[in-house]
Write a protein that holds these residues in place. Structure first.
Motif, mmCIF file in Angstrom:
data_model
loop_
_atom_site.group_PDB
_atom_site.id
_atom_site.type_symbol
_atom_site.label_atom_id
_atom_site.label_comp_id
_atom_site.label_asym_id
_atom_site.label_seq_id
_atom_site.Cartn_x
_atom_site.Cartn_y
_atom_site.Cartn_z
ATOM 1 N N VAL A 87 -8.947 10.742 -14.503
ATOM 2 C CA VAL A 87 -8.238 11.838 -15.170
ATOM 3 C C VAL A 87 -6.740 11.542 -15.207
ATOM 4 C CG1 VAL A 87 -7.531 14.257 -14.904
ATOM 5 C CG2 VAL A 87 -9.948 13.626 -14.716
ATOM 6 N N VAL A 133 -2.557 13.538 -18.041
ATOM 7 C CA VAL A 133 -2.796 14.973 -17.930
ATOM 8 C C VAL A 133 -1.512 15.625 -17.429
ATOM 9 C CG1 VAL A 133 -3.663 14.797 -15.552
ATOM 10 C CG2 VAL A 133 -4.354 16.733 -16.975
ATOM 11 N N GLU A 185 -2.426 21.308 -16.004
ATOM 12 C CA GLU A 185 -3.763 21.166 -16.575
ATOM 13 C C GLU A 185 -4.682 20.329 -15.696
ATOM 14 O OE1 GLU A 185 -3.063 19.466 -20.380
ATOM 15 O OE2 GLU A 185 -2.343 21.333 -21.279
ATOM 16 N N THR A 231 -8.812 20.111 -15.922
ATOM 17 C CA THR A 231 -9.298 18.852 -16.496
ATOM 18 C C THR A 231 -10.182 18.116 -15.502
ATOM 19 O OG1 THR A 231 -7.288 18.696 -17.830
ATOM 20 C CG2 THR A 231 -8.597 16.693 -17.577
#
Length: 373
Positions: free
Chosen positions: A135, A140, A144, A148
């Motif tokens: 991720v 990101v 968030e 996520t």
């Protein structure tokens, strides 16, 4: 040897935690690096072959390669190269007698389905730190990150064949963490620090968030505890440091304590007092070898409910460890239970039931096999 030994010898095991094997032939340096949790020290005169696990390889693995017991390391490696990795893997996997493999695909060789492994039933364990780091690598925003990561984790465990998740929090922070679920604002702030810095997920707030995300996923959670390479700080991997977190998560998901040495007694305590806690002594058994397996199993089972012990090899890299793990488990548990039967401390039917539980049935009860989903 006795009826318990016979039952364990014939039992098709469920290996609830292992890794893949390397897909290339190995020279001496590569092989030695895979049979130690330490490092190779060229020029020191110290070889992993001159250790309990190295001796166990030469004693118990050599005959499966058509060599005499205790074959020298040079002869062992030459014969291994002559046969080739596919034949070597086929022999050791067949000898291990494992029916089901649950494979941690988040570190190192992940393929346990190709070549010699294609005929075996395999399932996947998702390593959550790997999900979080993907991720971050994809990009990101800090605010968030939590959402996520949660979505990425749900997508990962929704893949066909996934039956559980794993965390290596023991490596990244240890277990002496605030047990409470972190507040959203704290997660965002920690994510901002980590994303700016980069690297492995080792922020204590984000590790706590990962453990609570595992609870939300609802699948069994494997936790490395105890013995590992020199990246861990062993005193922080004592599973009793999780006691307050286990209180907070009671009634949610099964928690499976992996490896445990030298904390197998602490893990046994937790499995005794918390309904959701289970343990194994995988990894430990092939490092101590069959000669000491009984001692480790005996300590793990001093107070543990018999439905709480599972079999794992934690085999990694070389297929020898699949064979050694299974051999040490069968021998250690078999000797312990048979002696208790012979001493009239345990009935034979009880001993046979315990052997089947630990070798296969306990894992089947804990994990959500696809057929049961």
């Amino acid at each position: 040897m006795g009826a318990v030994h016979d039952t364990l010898a014939e039992l098709r095991l469920v290996d609830h935690h292992c890794h893949g094997v390397v897909a290339v032939d190995l020279d001496r340096a590569d092989f030695e690096s895979l049979i130690t949790e330490g490092e190779r020290w060229p020029g020191s005169g110290i070889s992993p072959f001159d250790s309990p696990v190295g001796v166990a390889v030469r004693r118990h693995c050599a005959p499966l390669l058509d060599l005499p017991r205790h074959a020298p390391a040079e002869a062992y490696l030459a014969r291994r190269a002559e046969l080739g990795r596919r034949e070597v893997d086929r022999r050791f996997l067949a000898a291990a007698g494992v029916e089901v493999f649950c494979v941690d695909t988040g570190f190192g060789p992940a393929d346990l389905t190709g070549d010699a492994f294609g005929t075996y039933e395999t399932y996947e364990i998702v390593r959550l730190e790997s999900v979080a780091e993907r991720v971050a690598a994809d990009g990101v925003e800090p605010d968030e990150y939590a959402g996520t990561f949660a979505r990425a984790a749900r997508d990962a465990v929704a893949r066909p064949g996934v039956v559980g998740v794993k965390s290596v929090a023991a490596y990244r922070t240890g277990f002496d963490l605030d047990p409470a679920r972190p507040a959203a604002a704290d997660v965002t702030q920690a994510a901002r620090r980590w994303l700016l810095r980069g690297g492995r997920l080792d922020d204590p707030v984000l590790v706590r968030h990962l453990l609570w995300t595992a609870v939300d996923l609802g699948l069994p959670l494997q936790l490395h505890t105890g013995f590992g390479d020199n990246d861990i700080r062993l005193h922080r991997t004592d599973p009793t440091l999780l006691t307050d977190w286990l209180h907070l998560t009671a009634g949610t998901i099964p928690v499976l304590l992996l490896h445990c040495w030298p904390y197998q007694r602490q893990a046994a305590y937790l499995a005794t007092v918390f309904e959701q806690v289970y343990l194994d002594v995988g990894l430990t058994l092939h490092y101590v070898g069959p000669a000491r397996a009984r001692a480790v199993v005996a300590e793990a089972l001093e107070i543990t409910p018999f439905r709480k012990l599972l079999y794992s090899s934690d085999a990694y890299g070389v297929s020898e460890f699949h064979w050694l793990g299974a051999l040490a488990f069968r021998r250690g548990l078999g000797e312990l239970l048979q002696d208790r039967v012979d001493g009239d401390e345990l009935s034979l039917p009880d001993a046979l039931r315990i052997a089947r539980w630990a070798g296969a049935d306990n894992a089947r009860q804990v994990y959500r096999w696809p057929a049961d989903s």
